[in-house]
Design a protein around this motif. Structure first.
Motif, PDB file in Angstrom:
ATOM      1  N   ILE A  82      -8.303  13.744  -7.560  1.00  0.00           N
ATOM      2  CA  ILE A  82      -8.564  14.910  -6.726  1.00  0.00           C
ATOM      3  C   ILE A  82      -8.735  14.399  -5.302  1.00  0.00           C
ATOM      4  CG2 ILE A  82     -11.028  14.882  -7.375  1.00  0.00           C
ATOM      5  CD1 ILE A  82     -11.007  17.941  -6.710  1.00  0.00           C
ATOM      6  N   THR A  83      -7.971  14.987  -4.385  1.00  0.00           N
ATOM      7  CA  THR A  83      -7.888  14.496  -3.013  1.00  0.00           C
ATOM      8  C   THR A  83      -8.230  15.610  -2.038  1.00  0.00           C
ATOM      9  OG1 THR A  83      -6.099  12.994  -3.667  1.00  0.00           O
ATOM     10  CG2 THR A  83      -6.355  13.421  -1.308  1.00  0.00           C
ATOM     11  N   GLN A  84      -9.012  15.283  -1.019  1.00  0.00           N
ATOM     12  CA  GLN A  84      -9.185  16.192   0.111  1.00  0.00           C
ATOM     13  C   GLN A  84      -8.190  15.755   1.182  1.00  0.00           C
ATOM     14  OE1 GLN A  84     -12.652  15.915   2.679  1.00  0.00           O
ATOM     15  NE2 GLN A  84     -12.838  18.146   2.789  1.00  0.00           N
ATOM     16  N   HIS A  85      -7.292  16.666   1.555  1.00  0.00           N
ATOM     17  CA  HIS A  85      -6.192  16.307   2.459  1.00  0.00           C
ATOM     18  C   HIS A  85      -6.178  17.252   3.657  1.00  0.00           C
ATOM     19  CE1 HIS A  85      -2.181  14.866   3.638  1.00  0.00           C
ATOM     20  NE2 HIS A  85      -1.867  16.136   3.851  1.00  0.00           N
TER      21      HIS A  85
ATOM     22  N   SER B 158       0.843  -1.192   0.000  1.00  0.00           N
ATOM     23  CA  SER B 158       0.000   0.000   0.000  1.00  0.00           C
ATOM     24  C   SER B 158       0.879   1.243   0.000  1.00  0.00           C
ATOM     25  CB  SER B 158      -0.914   0.000   1.227  1.00  0.00           C
ATOM     26  OG  SER B 158      -1.650   1.196   1.284  1.00  0.00           O
ATOM     27  N   LYS B 159       0.683   2.111  -0.988  1.00  0.00           N
ATOM     28  CA  LYS B 159       1.453   3.352  -1.079  1.00  0.00           C
ATOM     29  C   LYS B 159       0.505   4.526  -0.872  1.00  0.00           C
ATOM     30  CE  LYS B 159       4.264   3.566  -4.596  1.00  0.00           C
ATOM     31  NZ  LYS B 159       4.727   3.492  -6.003  1.00  0.00           N
ATOM     32  N   ASN B 160       0.804   5.358   0.115  1.00  0.00           N
ATOM     33  CA  ASN B 160      -0.051   6.496   0.419  1.00  0.00           C
ATOM     34  C   ASN B 160       0.495   7.769  -0.220  1.00  0.00           C
ATOM     35  OD1 ASN B 160      -1.776   4.923   1.996  1.00  0.00           O
ATOM     36  ND2 ASN B 160      -0.517   5.216   3.823  1.00  0.00           N
ATOM     37  N   LYS B 161      -0.399   8.662  -0.561  1.00  0.00           N
ATOM     38  CA  LYS B 161       0.008   9.942  -1.139  1.00  0.00           C
ATOM     39  C   LYS B 161       0.769  10.755  -0.095  1.00  0.00           C
ATOM     40  CE  LYS B 161      -3.786  10.289  -4.489  1.00  0.00           C
ATOM     41  NZ  LYS B 161      -2.954  10.194  -5.705  1.00  0.00           N
ATOM     42  N   ASN B 162       1.785  11.460  -0.554  1.00  0.00           N
ATOM     43  CA  ASN B 162       2.616  12.259   0.346  1.00  0.00           C
ATOM     44  C   ASN B 162       2.781  13.656  -0.247  1.00  0.00           C
ATOM     45  OD1 ASN B 162       4.575  13.432   1.947  1.00  0.00           O
ATOM     46  ND2 ASN B 162       5.806  11.572   2.122  1.00  0.00           N
TER      47      ASN B 162
ATOM     48  N   GLY C  46      -1.778  -0.617  -5.218  1.00  0.00           N
ATOM     49  CA  GLY C  46      -0.388  -0.893  -4.888  1.00  0.00           C
ATOM     50  C   GLY C  46       0.606  -0.240  -5.826  1.00  0.00           C
ATOM     51  N   ILE C  47       0.108   0.496  -6.812  1.00  0.00           N
ATOM     52  CA  ILE C  47       0.988   1.143  -7.796  1.00  0.00           C
ATOM     53  C   ILE C  47       0.890   2.663  -7.671  1.00  0.00           C
ATOM     54  CG2 ILE C  47       1.500   1.407 -10.255  1.00  0.00           C
ATOM     55  CD1 ILE C  47       0.223  -1.376 -10.664  1.00  0.00           C
ATOM     56  N   ILE C  48      -0.329   3.184  -7.844  1.00  0.00           N
ATOM     57  CA  ILE C  48      -0.541   4.629  -7.726  1.00  0.00           C
ATOM     58  C   ILE C  48      -0.739   4.975  -6.254  1.00  0.00           C
ATOM     59  CG2 ILE C  48      -2.017   6.561  -8.386  1.00  0.00           C
ATOM     60  CD1 ILE C  48      -2.825   4.917 -10.857  1.00  0.00           C
ATOM     61  N   PRO C  49       0.005   5.948  -5.726  1.00  0.00           N
ATOM     62  CA  PRO C  49      -0.195   6.355  -4.332  1.00  0.00           C
ATOM     63  C   PRO C  49      -1.663   6.662  -4.060  1.00  0.00           C
ATOM     64  CG  PRO C  49       1.777   7.382  -5.193  1.00  0.00           C
ATOM     65  CD  PRO C  49       1.113   6.698  -6.356  1.00  0.00           C
ATOM     66  N   TRP C  50      -2.129   6.263  -2.885  1.00  0.00           N
ATOM     67  CA  TRP C  50      -3.555   6.270  -2.558  1.00  0.00           C
ATOM     68  C   TRP C  50      -3.829   7.184  -1.375  1.00  0.00           C
ATOM     69  CZ3 TRP C  50      -5.988   4.700   1.976  1.00  0.00           C
ATOM     70  CH2 TRP C  50      -7.381   4.515   1.915  1.00  0.00           C
ATOM     71  N   ALA C  51      -5.061   7.683  -1.296  1.00  0.00           N
ATOM     72  CA  ALA C  51      -5.535   8.424  -0.125  1.00  0.00           C
ATOM     73  C   ALA C  51      -6.992   8.049   0.098  1.00  0.00           C
ATOM     74  CB  ALA C  51      -5.393   9.924  -0.327  1.00  0.00           C
ATOM     75  N   PHE C  52      -7.434   8.085   1.358  1.00  0.00           N
ATOM     76  CA  PHE C  52      -8.799   7.665   1.686  1.00  0.00           C
ATOM     77  C   PHE C  52      -9.829   8.539   0.984  1.00  0.00           C
ATOM     78  CE2 PHE C  52     -12.607   8.117   4.383  1.00  0.00           C
ATOM     79  CZ  PHE C  52     -13.057   6.811   4.357  1.00  0.00           C
ATOM     80  N   GLU C  53      -9.626   9.855   1.025  1.00  0.00           N
ATOM     81  CA  GLU C  53     -10.609  10.779   0.448  1.00  0.00           C
ATOM     82  C   GLU C  53     -10.106  11.251  -0.914  1.00  0.00           C
ATOM     83  OE1 GLU C  53     -14.474  12.174   1.038  1.00  0.00           O
ATOM     84  OE2 GLU C  53     -13.260  10.715   2.107  1.00  0.00           O
TER      85      GLU C  53
END
Length: 465
Positions: free
Chosen positions: A155-158, A4-8, A135-142
């Motif tokens: 588009i991410t709400q962070h 799992s890769k998370n957006k940073n 598992g490839i593109i960084p992910w975020a919950f929202e």
């Protein structure tokens, strides 16, 4: 098992926080003699300068900040009309329209940051399909993933410390111009779908380089949005729980394919784009006097945009024997009442009856027929209340802004009636937009949620299209 890769966004947010904290921060101008300071005040940057300012024909100047070169852009930097004034030392305060570090024109991957003033956490939840782990593109919950002409965007709400952001990033290479145009379409499309369109100012990053822009269009927030998968978010009173229970499991979020189609339409159809912005702007004003009239205009605009052009003529009933039976029965009714009808009126009525199945010419529709045509083409069944709401357009065209009829109403009842009609028209607009983009499911019937006093319809709180 895929990792799992998370957006940073830590690097970009550190830069934003640094610049946002500037309070009379000293900088050096590449040209010119004097003291210069940069300040972030509310939602604007300002440059204060004391000395002989190096005005520029291209409205840009270079500064040295923390040993790095930045370019500032402002309409205030242009050469004064009287050139001699530029040679006189003076105190100046300039509004900054843009800040540039490096050159983004040769870049192909970008991240656009907006400040989030929606005051809503998990804003996509229950409304839009969100991006999946791969598992490839960084992910975020929202995070919502969409496609514009085979180009993928997130588009991410962070949430970061005390601030919240909306971040748009491309996953396939594009030019800066394409990214800017696509992102604006995403702003509008997501804004309509969640009831909040980010705006005001933004930062665009590509690696360490970035652009800051002060935008003319501020964020837009409305109390309308078309879809929710959570019936309890709208039916939360104790007496409504049983009703909400009946909808539980039936309501779904808007799928990414529909989101992508909507935003693609906004990107490449200027009429569609302007109508959505118009809808958002009026809804954000929350004016029950303005909304009914403007929503009627917007409904007509979308009807003209979405209607499928047809050159053929179409008969309403294809069975000739059935048509003959209907005409015979209607003439029998006229026979029964003929003694009470003026002879000339009787002749005209019989002529109309004989033409009851006259082919419909789609190139010669009346305004009322044009408004209803896209609903018929998209197989959206209109209720009696929706038919009446569409007809309120005629009240407004004839100057009856309050939509008064022979029914006496108090001021409060007039307000409730206008809010009801506004909500009904918004729901109709939502049905047209979503169905034309391939959506199948339930939409929020806002008029049912806002009906008051004398208005007590038997309509559903959520309607399927």
């Amino acid at each position: 098992m895929k990792e799992s890769k998370n957006k940073n966004f830590a690097t970009e947010l550190k830069t934003i926080e640094q610049f946002e904290s500037f309070k009379r921060y000293k900088v050096n101008l590449e040209d010119g003699f004097g003291e210069a300071y940069i300040t972030k005040s509310k939602k604007d940057y300002q440059l204060s300068f004391d000395g002989v300012f190096p005005y520029s024909a291209d409205k840009k100047i270079k500064i040295l900040l923390n040993n790095e070169i930045f370019t500032l852009k402002s309409t205030d930097f242009k050469n004064p009309i009287h050139s001699r004034l530029a040679e006189i030392p003076a105190q100046h305060t300039f509004d900054i329209d843009g800040i540039y570090k490096g050159d983004l024109n040769n870049s192909t991957f970008f991240k656009m940051f907006f400040f989030d003033d929606s005051k809503s956490t998990n804003i996509f939840h229950y409304k839009l399909e969100k991006a999946k782990h791969d598992g490839i593109i960084p992910w975020a919950f929202e995070c919502v993933r969409l496609t514009i002409m085979k180009k993928r965007y997130d588009i991410t709400q962070h949430n970061d410390k005390e601030n919240s952001y909306f971040i748009i990033e491309n996953l396939d290479s594009v030019t800066l111009e394409e990214f800017s145009e696509d992102s604006y379409a995403i702003q509008k499309g997501i804004g309509f779908l969640i009831g909040y369109m980010p705006g005001g100012e933004n930062y665009i990053f590509s690696g360490e380089n970035f652009i800051y822009r002060s935008l003319s269009r501020n964020p837009l927030k409305t109390f309308f949005h078309p879809v929710t998968s959570n019936p309890y978010s709208k039916l939360y009173k104790s007496k409504e729980k049983e009703i909400a229970d009946n909808y539980y499991g039936k309501l779904k979020v808007i799928p990414s394919s529909v989101i992508s189609e909507l935003i693609t339409q906004l990107r490449y159809n200027m009429d569609f784009s302007v109508a959505i912005i118009f809808l958002m702007e009026v809804a954000s004003l929350k004016s029950i006097v303005s909304m009914p009239g403007v929503f009627s205009v917007i409904l007509e605009s979308f009807a003209n945009i979405i209607i499928i052009k047809q050159n053929k003529q179409e008969k309403l009933i294809t069975d000739k024997d059935l048509v003959g039976d209907i005409i015979h029965d209607m003439n029998t009714v006229i026979d029964k009442h003929s003694k009470k009808i003026h002879p000339e009126a009787e002749i005209k009525m019989r002529r109309r009856i004989n033409e009851i199945n006259k082919p419909v010419n789609f190139n010669r529709l009346t305004n009322a027929e044009k408004l209803r045509a896209p609903f018929d083409q998209l197989k959206i069944k209109l209720s009696e209340a929706e038919e009446k709401a569409i007809d309120y357009r005629n009240y407004l065209l004839h100057g009856n802004i309050l939509m008064n009829n022979e029914t006496e109403r108090t001021s409060e009842e007039i307000d409730n009636h206008m809010l009801y009609i506004s909500a009904k028209l918004y729901t109709l607009i939502s049905k047209l937009i979503l169905k034309s983009c391939g959506y199948k499911g339930y939409v929020i019937n806002h008029s049912k949620l806002y009906e008051q006093n004398r208005i007590n319809s038997k309509e559903e709180y959520f309607e399927e299209i």
